[in-house]
Design an enzyme around this catalytic site. Structure first.
Site, PDB file in Angstrom:
ATOM      1  N   ARG A   1      -6.207   0.971   2.021  1.00 52.57           N
ATOM      2  CA  ARG A   1      -4.963   1.220   1.273  1.00 52.57           C
ATOM      3  C   ARG A   1      -4.424  -0.091   0.701  1.00 52.57           C
ATOM      4  NH1 ARG A   1      -1.718   4.255   5.829  1.00 52.57           N
ATOM      5  NH2 ARG A   1      -0.008   4.337   4.332  1.00 52.57           N
TER       6      ARG A   1
ATOM      7  N   ARG B   1       0.432  10.088  10.904  1.00 52.61           N
ATOM      8  CA  ARG B   1      -0.407  10.401   9.741  1.00 52.61           C
ATOM      9  C   ARG B   1      -1.849   9.995  10.017  1.00 52.61           C
ATOM     10  NH1 ARG B   1       2.810   7.976   4.598  1.00 52.61           N
ATOM     11  NH2 ARG B   1       0.698   7.369   4.047  1.00 52.61           N
TER      12      ARG B   1
ATOM     13  N   ARG C   1       4.259   3.950  13.254  1.00 52.81           N
ATOM     14  CA  ARG C   1       5.081   4.962  12.561  1.00 52.81           C
ATOM     15  C   ARG C   1       4.801   6.379  13.078  1.00 52.81           C
ATOM     16  NH1 ARG C   1       4.982   5.311   6.174  1.00 52.81           N
ATOM     17  NH2 ARG C   1       2.750   5.345   6.507  1.00 52.81           N
TER      18      ARG C   1
ATOM     19  N   ARG D   1       0.977   4.214  -9.562  1.00 48.10           N
ATOM     20  CA  ARG D   1       0.173   3.305  -8.735  1.00 48.10           C
ATOM     21  C   ARG D   1      -0.968   2.677  -9.511  1.00 48.10           C
ATOM     22  NH1 ARG D   1       1.353   5.828  -3.420  1.00 48.10           N
ATOM     23  NH2 ARG D   1       0.271   4.607  -1.863  1.00 48.10           N
TER      24      ARG D   1
ATOM     25  N   LYS E   1       9.440   1.775   1.492  1.00 48.83           N
ATOM     26  CA  LYS E   1       9.873   2.630   0.368  1.00 48.83           C
ATOM     27  C   LYS E   1      10.410   3.973   0.882  1.00 48.83           C
ATOM     28  CE  LYS E   1       5.668   2.756  -1.243  1.00 48.83           C
ATOM     29  NZ  LYS E   1       4.877   2.017  -0.238  1.00 48.83           N
TER      30      LYS E   1
HETATM   31  P1  AP5 Z   1       7.870   3.397   5.457  1.00 49.47           P
HETATM   32  O1  AP5 Z   1       9.214   3.297   4.830  1.00 49.47           O
HETATM   33  O2  AP5 Z   1       7.496   4.743   6.005  1.00 49.47           O
HETATM   34  O3  AP5 Z   1       6.767   2.784   4.513  1.00 49.47           O
HETATM   35  P2  AP5 Z   1       6.337   3.155   3.029  1.00 49.47           P
HETATM   36  O4  AP5 Z   1       6.577   1.982   2.140  1.00 49.47           O
HETATM   37  O5  AP5 Z   1       6.963   4.454   2.594  1.00 49.47           O
HETATM   38  O6  AP5 Z   1       4.783   3.265   3.253  1.00 49.47           O
HETATM   39  P3  AP5 Z   1       3.748   4.467   3.093  1.00 49.47           P
HETATM   40  O7  AP5 Z   1       2.665   4.179   4.084  1.00 49.47           O
HETATM   41  O8  AP5 Z   1       4.374   5.810   3.192  1.00 49.47           O
HETATM   42  O9  AP5 Z   1       3.291   4.198   1.660  1.00 49.47           O
HETATM   43  P4  AP5 Z   1       1.948   4.453   1.031  1.00 49.47           P
HETATM   44  O10 AP5 Z   1       2.254   4.002  -0.327  1.00 49.47           O
HETATM   45  O11 AP5 Z   1       0.764   3.883   1.660  1.00 49.47           O
HETATM   46  O12 AP5 Z   1       1.731   6.015   1.305  1.00 49.47           O
HETATM   47  P5  AP5 Z   1       1.944   7.284   0.373  1.00 49.47           P
HETATM   48  O13 AP5 Z   1       2.428   8.369   1.228  1.00 49.47           O
HETATM   49  O14 AP5 Z   1       2.697   6.931  -0.851  1.00 49.47           O
HETATM   50  O15 AP5 Z   1       7.815   2.327   6.668  1.00 49.47           O
HETATM   51  C1  AP5 Z   1       6.687   2.241   7.516  1.00 49.47           C
HETATM   52  C2  AP5 Z   1       7.148   2.050   8.966  1.00 49.47           C
HETATM   53  O16 AP5 Z   1       7.844   0.809   9.090  1.00 49.47           O
HETATM   54  C3  AP5 Z   1       8.106   3.146   9.466  1.00 49.47           C
HETATM   55  O17 AP5 Z   1       7.754   3.491  10.776  1.00 49.47           O
HETATM   56  C4  AP5 Z   1       9.487   2.488   9.405  1.00 49.47           C
HETATM   57  O18 AP5 Z   1      10.335   2.962  10.441  1.00 49.47           O
HETATM   58  C5  AP5 Z   1       9.170   1.011   9.578  1.00 49.47           C
HETATM   59  N1  AP5 Z   1      10.046   0.162   8.749  1.00 49.47           N
HETATM   60  C6  AP5 Z   1      10.460   0.418   7.471  1.00 49.47           C
HETATM   61  N2  AP5 Z   1      11.236  -0.578   7.034  1.00 49.47           N
HETATM   62  C7  AP5 Z   1      11.313  -1.497   8.043  1.00 49.47           C
HETATM   63  C8  AP5 Z   1      11.960  -2.755   8.172  1.00 49.47           C
HETATM   64  N3  AP5 Z   1      12.709  -3.258   7.182  1.00 49.47           N
HETATM   65  N4  AP5 Z   1      11.791  -3.433   9.334  1.00 49.47           N
HETATM   66  C9  AP5 Z   1      11.039  -2.924  10.361  1.00 49.47           C
HETATM   67  N5  AP5 Z   1      10.415  -1.718  10.288  1.00 49.47           N
HETATM   68  C10 AP5 Z   1      10.543  -1.016   9.131  1.00 49.47           C
HETATM   69  O19 AP5 Z   1       0.423   7.559  -0.103  1.00 49.47           O
HETATM   70  C11 AP5 Z   1      -0.559   8.048   0.787  1.00 49.47           C
HETATM   71  C12 AP5 Z   1      -1.858   8.317   0.030  1.00 49.47           C
HETATM   72  O20 AP5 Z   1      -1.644   9.336  -0.979  1.00 49.47           O
HETATM   73  C13 AP5 Z   1      -2.440   7.127  -0.747  1.00 49.47           C
HETATM   74  O21 AP5 Z   1      -3.219   6.297   0.070  1.00 49.47           O
HETATM   75  C14 AP5 Z   1      -3.268   7.850  -1.833  1.00 49.47           C
HETATM   76  O22 AP5 Z   1      -4.503   8.335  -1.330  1.00 49.47           O
HETATM   77  C15 AP5 Z   1      -2.390   9.060  -2.165  1.00 49.47           C
HETATM   78  N6  AP5 Z   1      -1.451   8.799  -3.284  1.00 49.47           N
HETATM   79  C16 AP5 Z   1      -0.090   8.790  -3.196  1.00 49.47           C
HETATM   80  N7  AP5 Z   1       0.463   8.515  -4.392  1.00 49.47           N
HETATM   81  C17 AP5 Z   1      -0.571   8.334  -5.253  1.00 49.47           C
HETATM   82  C18 AP5 Z   1      -0.638   8.001  -6.626  1.00 49.47           C
HETATM   83  N8  AP5 Z   1       0.465   7.798  -7.367  1.00 49.47           N
HETATM   84  N9  AP5 Z   1      -1.878   7.883  -7.200  1.00 49.47           N
HETATM   85  C19 AP5 Z   1      -2.991   8.097  -6.486  1.00 49.47           C
HETATM   86  N10 AP5 Z   1      -2.996   8.409  -5.176  1.00 49.47           N
HETATM   87  C20 AP5 Z   1      -1.798   8.522  -4.553  1.00 49.47           C
END
Ligand code: AP5
Length: 248
Positions: free
Chosen positions: A205, A194, A161, A122, A47
């Protein structure tokens, strides 16, 4: 009046080349249709990788609750203090906290043509509150892109990452390495990992995703807004799929 003159002074400090490129961007964006999108999927599904590309192409803003919460934690704001513990354990932060920050964020001028919501909603409660927020603004979500991928692929993506904290640029040691290891391509600043990007926290997660976020995918499926994106493909192929879905 005070605001206008302050803005004028600020503009005088901006380099001409930056002003011109912003002007060109605004001219290009003027004819783009409004779009309100949600990118949903498990951690590591891509994403955050796809959002900056799609945001530029379609003149949208990219609102990531994860990035906003991490900024609040780093700045030790009252919101950050409340969010820190849940984030480090891989649990979700409370619905009220994230709904509040998103409601405010959607008012930003750069969201005028619409937005990509990354990591929000979420839970079904968050989705219902988002619908209410948008209804108050006389709008609604256009499409929800579901980054579909098998859990088994995610550990390698997450543990490899590296990110540039101030821009949010994301790299991967194997799939998207920086030009110089450990260093951001654009600024030359150091990259970091991170705290929640390890195999243990990833399990929590993923539990949160399957238990609390998958019902959100069903919620939008029932409303006919869901498009499945094959997120296991290489990044450029995923970009092509996302562009096709957003343009349709
Ligand atoms: P990347 O694109 O960075 O992955 P992502 O889908 O953005 O994953 P995140 O880990 O950032 O999502 P998340 O939902 O767990 O974390 P968030 O920050 O929202 O890709 C990952 C890696 O793979 C990268 O290194 C990239 O280069 C590689 N890659 C990408 N695409 C690829 C491909 N096609 N092929 C090969 N490699 C690839 O949330 C963090 C925390 O915040 C949560 O755990 C929670 O505690 C809190 N939080 C956030 N939002 C909420 C909410 N709405 N409600 C409650 N708590 C929340």
């Amino acid at each position: 009046m005070a605001t206008n003159s302050a803005a004028a002074v600020d503009l005088e400090d901006v380099q001409t080349v930056d002003l011109m490129s912003e002007l060109l961007r605004r001219m290009k964006c003027a004819s783009k249709p409004e779009k309100r999108l949600i990118f949903i999927g498990p951690p590591g599904s891509g994403k955050g990788t796809q959002s900056p590309v799609i945001k530029d192409e379609f003149c949208l803003c990219h609102l990531s609750t994860g990035d906003m919460l991490r900024a609040a934690v780093a700045a030790k704001t009252p919101l950050g203090v409340k969010a820190k513990e849940a984030m480090e354990k891989g649990d979700l932060v409370s619905d009220d906290l994230v709904v509040g920050i998103m409601d405010e964020a959607m008012n930003r001028p750069k969201c005028q043509k619409g937005f990509i919501l990354d990591g929000f909603p979420r839970t079904v409660t968050q989705a219902e509150k988002l619908d209410e927020m948008l209804k108050r603004r006389g709008s609604e979500i256009d499409k929800v892109l579901n980054f579909a991928i098998d859990d088994s692929i995610l550990e390698e993506r997450i543990t490899g990452r590296w990110i540039h904290p101030s821009s949010g640029r994301s790299y991967h040691t194997k799939f998207a390495p920086p030009k110089v290891p450990g260093v951001d391509d654009v600024t030359g600043e150091p990259l970091i990992q991170r705290k929640d990007d390890n195999a243990d926290v990833l399990r929590s997660r993923l539990d949160a995703f399957h238990n609390q976020t998958e019902p959100v995918i069903q919620y939008y499926g029932q409303k006919g807004k869901l498009v499945n994106i094959p997120a296991e493909k290489p990044p450029q192929e995923v970009t092509a799929e996302v562009k096709k879905a957003v343009s349709a």
